[in-house]
Design an enzyme around this catalytic site. Sequence first.
Site, mmCIF file in Angstrom:
data_model
loop_
_atom_site.group_PDB
_atom_site.id
_atom_site.type_symbol
_atom_site.label_atom_id
_atom_site.label_comp_id
_atom_site.label_asym_id
_atom_site.label_seq_id
_atom_site.Cartn_x
_atom_site.Cartn_y
_atom_site.Cartn_z
ATOM 1 N N ASP A 44 5.043 -23.397 27.562
ATOM 2 C CA ASP A 44 3.812 -23.376 26.779
ATOM 3 C C ASP A 44 2.780 -22.510 27.481
ATOM 4 O O ASP A 44 2.777 -22.413 28.715
ATOM 5 C CB ASP A 44 3.283 -24.800 26.617
ATOM 6 C CG ASP A 44 2.354 -24.949 25.429
ATOM 7 O OD1 ASP A 44 2.798 -25.498 24.405
ATOM 8 O OD2 ASP A 44 1.187 -24.523 25.511
ATOM 9 N N SER A 150 8.773 -21.248 8.386
ATOM 10 C CA SER A 150 7.716 -21.852 7.582
ATOM 11 C C SER A 150 8.102 -21.737 6.117
ATOM 12 O O SER A 150 8.878 -20.850 5.739
ATOM 13 C CB SER A 150 6.387 -21.117 7.821
ATOM 14 O OG SER A 150 5.405 -21.521 6.882
ATOM 15 N N TYR A 164 0.519 -13.956 9.187
ATOM 16 C CA TYR A 164 1.397 -15.093 9.455
ATOM 17 C C TYR A 164 2.619 -15.070 8.534
ATOM 18 O O TYR A 164 3.760 -15.233 8.980
ATOM 19 C CB TYR A 164 0.608 -16.390 9.262
ATOM 20 C CG TYR A 164 1.423 -17.647 9.403
ATOM 21 C CD1 TYR A 164 1.718 -18.171 10.655
ATOM 22 C CD2 TYR A 164 1.879 -18.336 8.275
ATOM 23 C CE1 TYR A 164 2.446 -19.345 10.794
ATOM 24 C CE2 TYR A 164 2.607 -19.503 8.399
ATOM 25 C CZ TYR A 164 2.894 -20.000 9.663
ATOM 26 O OH TYR A 164 3.625 -21.164 9.788
#
Length: 265
Positions: A44, A150, A164
């Site tokens: 991360d 997504s 995106y």
Amino acid sequence: MTATLKNPFDISGKNAIVTGGAMGIGFGIVKRFVEAGANVVIADIDLNAAEAAAKKLAEGPGKAVAMRVDVSQEDAGDKMVEKCVKEFGSVDILVNNAGIFPSVPMLEMEPALFDKVIAINLKGLAFASKAAAAQMIKQGKGGKIINIASIDSLHPSMVGLAAYDASKGGVLMFTKNFALEVAPHGILVNAIAPGGITTEGTSGPIGSLTKEQMEQVLDQFKQLIPLGRMGEPDDIAKVTLFLASPAADYMTGEMIVVDGGRLLK
């Protein structure tokens, strides 16, 4: 005497990397993996959050270690693989979850922001996959790569997500093409397409939207979900566990939609 069937969802002893694993969907995935007995590198950009996440999972049965990684950097994939091999001995599973979703209409978009979205959401994912696959080939035992795409890979959710959506559409086609390339090595590459998931990232302001505006957007989005609720990180984590397990050993190049039925409307 009837033979006992092995649990098809067993990933105990497997070693995994989860990008963006400190919070939200990523942490949900890490938690499921560790509870299933896998060892996980929590990669991360926020090291403090990654270390806190690892501490929460210290009781096992799997192990979790933290590292700071900016997936947009060219050597990020190699560093994550090196860390996983050093800590656990191999790389068996990669989950490409790290991503950003600034809300900026394309007519107001600056090239630098567009490049940043692509660098993190698509390029970083692609080269992390390259590094992990190279290690898996070296190990000679196959492996699993799972990309968090997504529903916007298939259909736009709202104005402001042009960059995106372009990145996530790319994730879908990268998943399919890379699956073809590495299938002869026993490496399976699949994707998950979450719908609206309630996380730390969706609870505050995003891009040009204030927190209040974001709450209004999410409320309107929820009205379009046939199951009547936003998703939770664990809704995605359970499907990720499935794809990482032997239960999905004859699936590659696919994308599973997990959206509460949102795309039905």
